[in-house]
Design an enzyme around this catalytic site. Structure first.
Site, PDB file in Angstrom:
ATOM      1  N   HIS A 130      -6.848  -5.858  79.087  1.00 43.78           N
ATOM      2  CA  HIS A 130      -5.706  -7.080  78.513  1.00 43.78           C
ATOM      3  C   HIS A 130      -6.119  -7.162  77.206  1.00 43.78           C
ATOM      4  CE1 HIS A 130      -4.233 -11.084  77.981  1.00 43.78           C
ATOM      5  NE2 HIS A 130      -3.548 -11.036  79.078  1.00 43.78           N
ATOM      6  N   ASP A 206     -14.286  -9.099  82.973  1.00 42.10           N
ATOM      7  CA  ASP A 206     -13.124 -10.040  82.748  1.00 42.10           C
ATOM      8  C   ASP A 206     -12.538 -10.411  84.252  1.00 42.10           C
ATOM      9  OD1 ASP A 206     -10.584 -11.056  82.452  1.00 42.10           O
ATOM     10  OD2 ASP A 206      -9.614  -9.553  81.124  1.00 42.10           O
ATOM     11  N   GLN A 209      -8.012 -11.876  86.623  1.00 43.75           N
ATOM     12  CA  GLN A 209      -7.101 -11.527  87.966  1.00 43.75           C
ATOM     13  C   GLN A 209      -8.170 -11.126  89.086  1.00 43.75           C
ATOM     14  OE1 GLN A 209      -4.063 -11.872  87.618  1.00 43.75           O
ATOM     15  NE2 GLN A 209      -3.750 -11.985  85.405  1.00 43.75           N
ATOM     16  N   LYS A 232      -5.174 -19.672  86.676  1.00 49.00           N
ATOM     17  CA  LYS A 232      -4.455 -18.492  87.553  1.00 49.00           C
ATOM     18  C   LYS A 232      -5.145 -18.852  89.125  1.00 49.00           C
ATOM     19  CE  LYS A 232      -4.412 -15.053  83.763  1.00 49.00           C
ATOM     20  NZ  LYS A 232      -3.259 -15.105  83.350  1.00 49.00           N
ATOM     21  N   CYS A 374       0.739  -8.105  77.708  1.00 46.52           N
ATOM     22  CA  CYS A 374      -0.448  -8.001  77.034  1.00 46.52           C
ATOM     23  C   CYS A 374      -1.612  -7.027  77.197  1.00 46.52           C
ATOM     24  CB  CYS A 374      -1.362  -9.473  77.036  1.00 46.52           C
ATOM     25  SG  CYS A 374      -0.311 -10.994  76.722  1.00 46.52           S
TER      26      CYS A 374
END
Lengths: 417, 130
Positions: A130, A206, A209, A232, A374
């Site tokens: 991303h 990261d 997600q 999220k 993104c």
């Protein structure tokens, strides 16, 4: 329906009842079919109620007041830190509040990066990243004279790890996503982190997600940093977290400077607070931080193993149903295997542009994301101008997949496919 | 929004008019919709009277941006640069003949913004924000 599928259906029904927005109709009178949780998740009643309760009953600044409601706010704020830390297998003194994943990554880039990255050093990313796990490293590389390398992605959206040891040679930092936000690809961190450490690199994951969808244990992963966003994973917007190994955090210089991050200030000199507060300058996002802990309670109560299995089952069903439209021009991107993806599926339908497709789905109450997600470099590499993306979470069920397929049928009629 | 995709819109989307490039254009402009990354380039040939003698557009995008730009090139051909620079969003909305939702307004206005930029030789404002 199998016994496990029936149990899953009844559990999902009780979850849906916890999300008031899902009971609302769109302006066209359609049921809200929310398939954009990879952008932001909906919020359950316990999280919403927590925000209201804080502002109605004990709104006060933390770490300062000696009075009753200030003490209650501080306790709730720090208890929530412990809950979020526990949710990913960390200790509370290793968890820093940030606004979101992006700010968490920028914190590492600005603090750890400035202290450790030198001219000629290499930073290894993947081609799935991303923008928020790419642009901060581009800026750091420009500032320091370091250079970026990328673990390649194949045409199915899977990372190619054949050359990993060569790519890792001379690398100071590996910054890699846990799950691709565009393709849903689950990255095999277990196959990357140990080899990165063997090569002497620090690893930032990261988890924007990852944490919402997979059971995460940062100690078992042996990640050095793990960045995530509350919004999220059922929590409010504006609150995120950075996990870091304590010895790394202790050695890092402050990020932002101001109140709360100090121990003692003189006109010309300051002694800084302990980790994690050393990295939390200024009044934080108190209500939302407290809400983040409640969201983690909610997910832990569902059991993240169930969450993963629920999404795997739903992705499997979605792949089956979407395949029915392939003869009419539907293209599915990514690994196309529910065991390899985490609740996000990218697709295009014949010559319908993804934005037109999303507009038509919207008229049926179906919310999907359209565009580059993104991840412009990934889209360029794959040769896709834009894709539509449906993403699933705990409150989605087979009806939502069916609604998506019905809306796609409508798009096919409108575009005369 | 679903009634936007009428036959003539789909026709302009799938068979865009004046699509391609000019050999030696007198004016060129291009722009990207920051929302979606859709990109449009417009090339103009201008005659002695300052009129748009020929026009081509290129790029990729949704049916709204492609069809509205395709129709706009037909509107602009034969116009003076001054007249093209004065075009407002109404010119596009009249061409497409159907309401555009606020979330898709930028898609419809991208081509006009690029045309106006080419006509004035610098980046024009978004027509829906003027």
């Amino acid at each position: 329906m199998s016994v496990s599928a029936a149990l899953d259906a009844s559990k999902t029904a009780s979850i849906i009842a916890d999300f008031p927005i899902l009971a609302r109709k769109t302006s066209r009178g359609k049921r809200l079919v929310y398939l954009d949780s990879a952008a932001t998740s909906q919020k359950p009643n316990p999280v919403i109620d927590t925000l209201v309760q804080y502002y109605r009953e004990y709104n006060a600044n933390v770490h300062r007041g000696v009075y009753e409601i200030a003490s209650r706010a501080t306790d709730a704020f720090e208890l929530s830190r412990a809950k979020v830390a526990d949710f990913i297998g960390a200790r509370s003194d290793e968890l820093i509040w940030t606004r979101n994943t992006t700010e968490a990554i920028n914190l590492v880039s600005a603090s750890w990066g400035a202290a450790n990255i030198r001219s000629g050093d290499a930073i290894l990313l993947s081609e799935l990243e991303h923008h928020s796990n790419l642009v901060p490293w581009q800026l750091l590389a420009e500032r320091t004279g370091a250079h970026l390398r990328f673990i390649p992605v194949d045409e199915r959206g899977l990372l190619v790890l054949d050359d990993l040891d060569r790519l890792l040679d001379g690398v100071k930092l590996v910054a890699i996503t846990h799950v691709s936000n565009t393709l849903g690809t689950i990255v095999p961190l277990d196959r990357i982190i140990a080899r990165a450490h063997a090569a002497g690199a620090v690893v930032l994951v990261d988890g924007a997600q990852g944490a919402p969808h997979l059971a995460v244990d940062v100690k078992a992963l042996d990640a050095d940093f793990y960045a995530m966003s509350g919004h999220k994973m059922l929590a409010p917007t504006g609150i995120g977290a950075l996990y870091g190994k304590r010895e790394l955090l202790d050695a890092m210089p402050p990020f932002l400077a101001g109140g709360d991050m100090i121990r003692r200030v003189e006109y010309r000199h300051t002694t800084f607070n302990d980790v994690p507060w050393k990295f939390e300058a200024g009044t934080g996002n108190i209500a939302d931080a407290i809400g983040y802990g409640v969201a983690c309670d909610y997910l832990a109560n569902l059991d993240m193993t169930w969450v993963r299995e629920h999404e795997r089952r739903l992705s499997d069903y979605a792949f089956q149903r979407l395949a029915e439209l392939e003869p009419r021009g539907l293209a599915i991107y990514g690994p196309r295997n529910a065991s390899l993806v985490s609740g996000a599926i990218s697709f295009n339908f014949a010559d319908i542009h993804a934005h037109d497709l999303a507009s038509i789905l919207d008229t049926e109450g179906v919310c999907v994301r359209a565009g580059h997600h993104c991840t412009m470099p990934l889209m360029d590499k794959m040769g896709w101008a834009a894709t539509a993306r449906a993403s699933f979470y705990v409150y989605n069920d087979e009806r939502d997949v069916d609604a998506l397929i019905d809306a796609l049928e409508k798009a096919a009629v409108i575009f005369k496919l | 929004m679903d009634d936007f995709y009428r036959d003539y819109i789909l026709d302009h989307y799938r068979n865009p008019r004046n699509f391609g490039h000019l050999e030696h254009p007198d004016a060129v402009a291009e722009d990207t919709n920051p929302l979606c990354g859709d990109h449009i380039k417009i090339e103009l040939r201008v005659d002695d009277q300052g009129k748009i003698a020929d026009i081509r557009f290129s790029g990729k995008g949704c049916a709204i941006s492609q069809a509205s730009t395709s129709m706009l090139t037909e509107t602009a051909k034969g116009m003076t640069l001054e007249a093209a620079a004065r075009l407002t969003k109404d010119a596009v909305l009249e061409n497409v003949g159907i309401g555009i939702s606020p979330t898709r307004m930028k898609c419809a206005m991208l081509g006009l913004r690029v045309l106006k930029s080419a006509a004035i030789g610098t980046i024009a404002a978004w027509p829906d924000e003027e």
